[in-house]
Write a protein that holds these residues in place. Structure first.
Motif, PDB file in Angstrom:
ATOM      1  N   THR A   1     -10.967  -7.906  -6.711  1.00 12.33           N
ATOM      2  CA  THR A   1      -9.628  -7.533  -6.307  1.00 12.33           C
ATOM      3  C   THR A   1      -8.458  -7.826  -7.086  1.00 12.33           C
ATOM      4  OG1 THR A   1      -9.785  -9.385  -5.061  1.00 12.33           O
ATOM      5  CG2 THR A   1     -10.581  -7.655  -3.676  1.00 12.33           C
ATOM      6  N   PRO A   2      -7.516  -6.935  -7.403  1.00  8.38           N
ATOM      7  CA  PRO A   2      -6.644  -7.137  -8.304  1.00  8.38           C
ATOM      8  C   PRO A   2      -5.342  -7.779  -7.536  1.00  8.38           C
ATOM      9  CG  PRO A   2      -6.797  -4.915  -8.039  1.00  8.38           C
ATOM     10  CD  PRO A   2      -7.877  -5.559  -7.294  1.00  8.38           C
ATOM     11  N   VAL A   3      -4.296  -8.468  -8.138  1.00  7.59           N
ATOM     12  CA  VAL A   3      -3.182  -8.734  -7.672  1.00  7.59           C
ATOM     13  C   VAL A   3      -2.010  -8.610  -8.726  1.00  7.59           C
ATOM     14  CG1 VAL A   3      -1.598 -10.411  -6.524  1.00  7.59           C
ATOM     15  CG2 VAL A   3      -4.186 -10.399  -5.805  1.00  7.59           C
ATOM     16  N   LEU A   4      -0.887  -8.040  -8.360  1.00  5.63           N
ATOM     17  CA  LEU A   4       0.171  -8.305  -9.326  1.00  5.63           C
ATOM     18  C   LEU A   4       1.477  -8.417  -8.752  1.00  5.63           C
ATOM     19  CD1 LEU A   4       1.204  -7.021 -12.167  1.00  5.63           C
ATOM     20  CD2 LEU A   4       1.498  -5.067 -11.355  1.00  5.63           C
TER      21      LEU A   4
ATOM     22  N   GLU B   1      -5.033  -6.325  -3.483  1.00  6.92           N
ATOM     23  CA  GLU B   1      -5.955  -5.870  -2.602  1.00  6.92           C
ATOM     24  C   GLU B   1      -6.840  -7.136  -2.281  1.00  6.92           C
ATOM     25  OE1 GLU B   1      -8.536  -3.091  -4.766  1.00  6.92           O
ATOM     26  OE2 GLU B   1      -7.252  -1.530  -5.017  1.00  6.92           O
ATOM     27  N   SER B   2      -7.443  -7.176  -1.159  1.00  7.41           N
ATOM     28  CA  SER B   2      -8.471  -8.072  -0.615  1.00  7.41           C
ATOM     29  C   SER B   2      -9.513  -7.491  -0.273  1.00  7.41           C
ATOM     30  CB  SER B   2      -7.459  -9.113   0.486  1.00  7.41           C
ATOM     31  OG  SER B   2      -7.111  -8.151   1.641  1.00  7.41           O
TER      32      SER B   2
ATOM     33  N   GLN C   1      -1.998  -4.363  -0.014  1.00  7.09           N
ATOM     34  CA  GLN C   1      -1.061  -5.135   0.432  1.00  7.09           C
ATOM     35  C   GLN C   1       0.201  -4.895  -0.498  1.00  7.09           C
ATOM     36  OE1 GLN C   1      -3.614  -7.367  -0.314  1.00  7.09           O
ATOM     37  NE2 GLN C   1      -4.650  -7.652   1.487  1.00  7.09           N
ATOM     38  N   TYR C   2       1.514  -4.597   0.076  1.00  2.00           N
ATOM     39  CA  TYR C   2       2.576  -4.408  -0.635  1.00  2.00           C
ATOM     40  C   TYR C   2       3.757  -5.197  -0.008  1.00  2.00           C
ATOM     41  CZ  TYR C   2      -0.443  -0.264  -1.464  1.00  2.00           C
ATOM     42  OH  TYR C   2      -1.554   0.465  -1.740  1.00  2.00           O
ATOM     43  N   GLU C   3       4.474  -5.993  -0.784  1.00  6.19           N
ATOM     44  CA  GLU C   3       5.574  -6.638  -0.332  1.00  6.19           C
ATOM     45  C   GLU C   3       6.664  -6.589  -1.340  1.00  6.19           C
ATOM     46  OE1 GLU C   3       6.089 -11.217   1.479  1.00  6.19           O
ATOM     47  OE2 GLU C   3       4.603 -10.842  -0.231  1.00  6.19           O
TER      48      GLU C   3
END
Length: 145
Positions: free
Chosen positions: A32-35, A53-54, A83-85
């Motif tokens: 799962t990537p996070v940016l 992503e989770s 997820q988007y924030e």
């Protein structure tokens, strides 16, 4: 970036008469990537954006019962979310912080309650779940007397 691998395994040694072998196992694996990024608008205001992503596997409690038969509910799939924030953090004076953000979460195979009866809860996956929201917080240090 995060990689997760989870294995559930059960060995049923109580096989008597019509009580069949309910042993089984299932493996879940996902990367799962996070940016995230922060932009300093002024000395007291930061803007930010995050996307990621989770991967949430079912727990033993969620897998404990299935709707028919005995043994673990090995048909449950992990929930996968995007997820988007976007938001802002602002210092208001010397001791007050304002946080505001908008978020959106899109989930495939969300794990939800299917049925409850006699102290047993059975879980299932639903294909799509969407959440949208707004968060606002104000943190401040109060003056002492």
């Amino acid at each position: 970036m995060r990689h997760s691998r989870v294995t559930f395994k059960t060995k049923d040694d109580y096989i008597v008469g019509t009580n069949k072998d309910d042993s089984g196992s299932v493996d879940f694996s996902e990367t799962t990537p996070v940016l995230g990024t922060i932009f300093k608008l002024t000395d007291s205001i930061n803007l930010f954006a995050n996307a990621g992503e989770s991967f949430e596997t079912p727990t033993f409690v969620e897998m404990a019962y299935k709707s028919t038969g005995a043994g673990l509910n090995l048909d449950l799939k992990p929930a996968k979310s995007r997820q988007y924030e976007v938001g802002m953090k602002a210092m208001l004076g010397a001791s007050t912080l304002l946080n505001a953000s908008l978020y959106k979460i899109d989930t495939d195979d969300e794990i939800v309650v299917f049925q409850q009866s006699g102290g047993r809860t059975i879980y299932q996956n639903v294909p799509i779940a969407n959440v949208k929201g707004f968060e606002l917080s104000l943190d401040s240090k109060l003056a002492t007397a």
